[in-house]
Design a protein around this motif. Structure first.
Motif, PDB file in Angstrom:
ATOM      1  N   MET A 107       5.603   6.775 -78.453  1.00 29.98           N
ATOM      2  CA  MET A 107       4.918   6.124 -77.348  1.00 29.98           C
ATOM      3  C   MET A 107       3.692   5.340 -77.846  1.00 29.98           C
ATOM      4  O   MET A 107       3.388   4.293 -77.324  1.00 29.98           O
ATOM      5  CB  MET A 107       4.506   7.195 -76.335  1.00 29.98           C
ATOM      6  N   ASN A 108       3.006   5.883 -78.867  1.00 30.57           N
ATOM      7  CA  ASN A 108       1.823   5.199 -79.389  1.00 30.57           C
ATOM      8  C   ASN A 108       2.169   3.839 -79.977  1.00 30.57           C
ATOM      9  O   ASN A 108       1.359   2.917 -79.922  1.00 30.57           O
ATOM     10  CB  ASN A 108       1.146   6.060 -80.449  1.00 30.57           C
ATOM     11  N   VAL A 109       3.373   3.725 -80.541  1.00 29.20           N
ATOM     12  CA  VAL A 109       3.780   2.445 -81.128  1.00 29.20           C
ATOM     13  C   VAL A 109       3.892   1.387 -80.032  1.00 29.20           C
ATOM     14  O   VAL A 109       3.433   0.250 -80.211  1.00 29.20           O
ATOM     15  CB  VAL A 109       5.120   2.611 -81.880  1.00 29.20           C
ATOM     16  N   TRP A 110       4.471   1.751 -78.912  1.00 30.30           N
ATOM     17  CA  TRP A 110       4.623   0.767 -77.835  1.00 30.30           C
ATOM     18  C   TRP A 110       3.280   0.382 -77.236  1.00 30.30           C
ATOM     19  O   TRP A 110       3.070  -0.772 -76.856  1.00 30.30           O
ATOM     20  CB  TRP A 110       5.568   1.301 -76.762  1.00 30.30           C
ATOM     21  N   ILE A 111       2.374   1.316 -77.159  1.00 29.83           N
ATOM     22  CA  ILE A 111       1.030   0.979 -76.683  1.00 29.83           C
ATOM     23  C   ILE A 111       0.377  -0.010 -77.641  1.00 29.83           C
ATOM     24  O   ILE A 111      -0.234  -1.001 -77.212  1.00 29.83           O
ATOM     25  CB  ILE A 111       0.179   2.263 -76.524  1.00 29.83           C
ATOM     26  N   ALA A 112       0.514   0.212 -78.922  1.00 30.11           N
ATOM     27  CA  ALA A 112      -0.046  -0.706 -79.917  1.00 30.11           C
ATOM     28  C   ALA A 112       0.599  -2.076 -79.821  1.00 30.11           C
ATOM     29  O   ALA A 112      -0.084  -3.110 -79.923  1.00 30.11           O
ATOM     30  CB  ALA A 112       0.128  -0.131 -81.321  1.00 30.11           C
ATOM     31  N   ILE A 113       1.915  -2.124 -79.603  1.00 29.39           N
ATOM     32  CA  ILE A 113       2.614  -3.412 -79.487  1.00 29.39           C
ATOM     33  C   ILE A 113       2.137  -4.168 -78.260  1.00 29.39           C
ATOM     34  O   ILE A 113       1.852  -5.381 -78.324  1.00 29.39           O
ATOM     35  CB  ILE A 113       4.142  -3.191 -79.454  1.00 29.39           C
ATOM     36  N   VAL A 114       2.017  -3.480 -77.139  1.00 27.32           N
ATOM     37  CA  VAL A 114       1.569  -4.135 -75.895  1.00 27.32           C
ATOM     38  C   VAL A 114       0.128  -4.620 -76.040  1.00 27.32           C
ATOM     39  O   VAL A 114      -0.197  -5.747 -75.643  1.00 27.32           O
ATOM     40  CB  VAL A 114       1.727  -3.177 -74.696  1.00 27.32           C
ATOM     41  N   LEU A 115      -0.736  -3.796 -76.618  1.00 27.22           N
ATOM     42  CA  LEU A 115      -2.130  -4.217 -76.800  1.00 27.22           C
ATOM     43  C   LEU A 115      -2.241  -5.391 -77.764  1.00 27.22           C
ATOM     44  O   LEU A 115      -3.041  -6.307 -77.547  1.00 27.22           O
ATOM     45  CB  LEU A 115      -2.970  -3.045 -77.295  1.00 27.22           C
ATOM     46  N   THR A 116      -1.439  -5.396 -78.814  1.00 30.94           N
ATOM     47  CA  THR A 116      -1.454  -6.511 -79.759  1.00 30.94           C
ATOM     48  C   THR A 116      -0.966  -7.787 -79.099  1.00 30.94           C
ATOM     49  O   THR A 116      -1.556  -8.865 -79.288  1.00 30.94           O
ATOM     50  CB  THR A 116      -0.590  -6.179 -80.985  1.00 30.94           C
ATOM     51  N   ALA A 117       0.104  -7.698 -78.328  1.00 32.18           N
ATOM     52  CA  ALA A 117       0.619  -8.877 -77.621  1.00 32.18           C
ATOM     53  C   ALA A 117      -0.410  -9.413 -76.631  1.00 32.18           C
ATOM     54  O   ALA A 117      -0.633 -10.628 -76.538  1.00 32.18           O
ATOM     55  CB  ALA A 117       1.922  -8.529 -76.900  1.00 32.18           C
ATOM     56  N   ALA A 118      -1.056  -8.513 -75.899  1.00 30.00           N
ATOM     57  CA  ALA A 118      -2.086  -8.945 -74.946  1.00 30.00           C
ATOM     58  C   ALA A 118      -3.261  -9.584 -75.676  1.00 30.00           C
ATOM     59  O   ALA A 118      -3.800 -10.612 -75.238  1.00 30.00           O
ATOM     60  CB  ALA A 118      -2.559  -7.757 -74.115  1.00 30.00           C
ATOM     61  N   GLY A 119      -3.658  -9.001 -76.804  1.00 32.42           N
ATOM     62  CA  GLY A 119      -4.750  -9.581 -77.577  1.00 32.42           C
ATOM     63  C   GLY A 119      -4.412 -10.965 -78.105  1.00 32.42           C
ATOM     64  O   GLY A 119      -5.243 -11.874 -78.055  1.00 32.42           O
ATOM     65  N   CYS A 120      -3.186 -11.138 -78.594  1.00 28.00           N
ATOM     66  CA  CYS A 120      -2.759 -12.458 -79.078  1.00 28.00           C
ATOM     67  C   CYS A 120      -2.775 -13.479 -77.949  1.00 28.00           C
ATOM     68  O   CYS A 120      -3.211 -14.617 -78.126  1.00 28.00           O
ATOM     69  CB  CYS A 120      -1.369 -12.370 -79.694  1.00 28.00           C
ATOM     70  N   TYR A 121      -2.297 -13.072 -76.788  1.00 29.86           N
ATOM     71  CA  TYR A 121      -2.284 -13.979 -75.635  1.00 29.86           C
ATOM     72  C   TYR A 121      -3.706 -14.363 -75.249  1.00 29.86           C
ATOM     73  O   TYR A 121      -3.988 -15.538 -74.978  1.00 29.86           O
ATOM     74  CB  TYR A 121      -1.567 -13.327 -74.455  1.00 29.86           C
ATOM     75  N   LEU A 122      -4.620 -13.394 -75.232  1.00 33.35           N
ATOM     76  CA  LEU A 122      -6.007 -13.687 -74.871  1.00 33.35           C
ATOM     77  C   LEU A 122      -6.671 -14.619 -75.881  1.00 33.35           C
ATOM     78  O   LEU A 122      -7.441 -15.506 -75.497  1.00 33.35           O
ATOM     79  CB  LEU A 122      -6.800 -12.388 -74.745  1.00 33.35           C
TER      80      LEU A 122
END
Length: 102
Positions: free
Chosen positions: A1-16
């Protein structure tokens, strides 16, 4: 589950980061200092990554076959060799040093 949280946060950070880049006024990007920094930043980041991957091992500093390969590539660059020759020299020297036990 931690991997998916990291992926989502990274994607959101890239978008921002991309969104912030689009919101910066064009006048701010045309300043000479900003243009110079934008030209030099990728070179500095690549050099730092190369140094870290070549000389770093965990928390220590090492000198092994990778350092010899980077030195061979530097010599080939000074001699103005084509890119493939530079890469080939680095590969051959690194493999040679490792084969000799280094």
């Amino acid at each position: 589950m931690n991997v998916w949280i990291a992926i989502v946060l990274t994607a959101a950070g890239c978008y921002l980061v991309k969104l912030i880049g689009l919101l910066v006024p064009a006048g701010a990007l045309e300043r000479p200092l900003v243009r110079r920094l934008a030209a030099l930043l990728p070179v500095a980041l690549l050099a730092a990554l190369t140094a870290q991957q070549t000389f770093g091992a965990g928390h220590g500093l090492v000198l092994d076959a990778r350092a010899a390969g980077v030195a061979a590539a530097a010599v080939a660059l000074v001699l103005r060799a084509p890119f493939l020759v530079v890469v080939g020299a680095a590969v051959l020297v690194t493999a040679g040093v490792r084969a000799l036990g280094g």
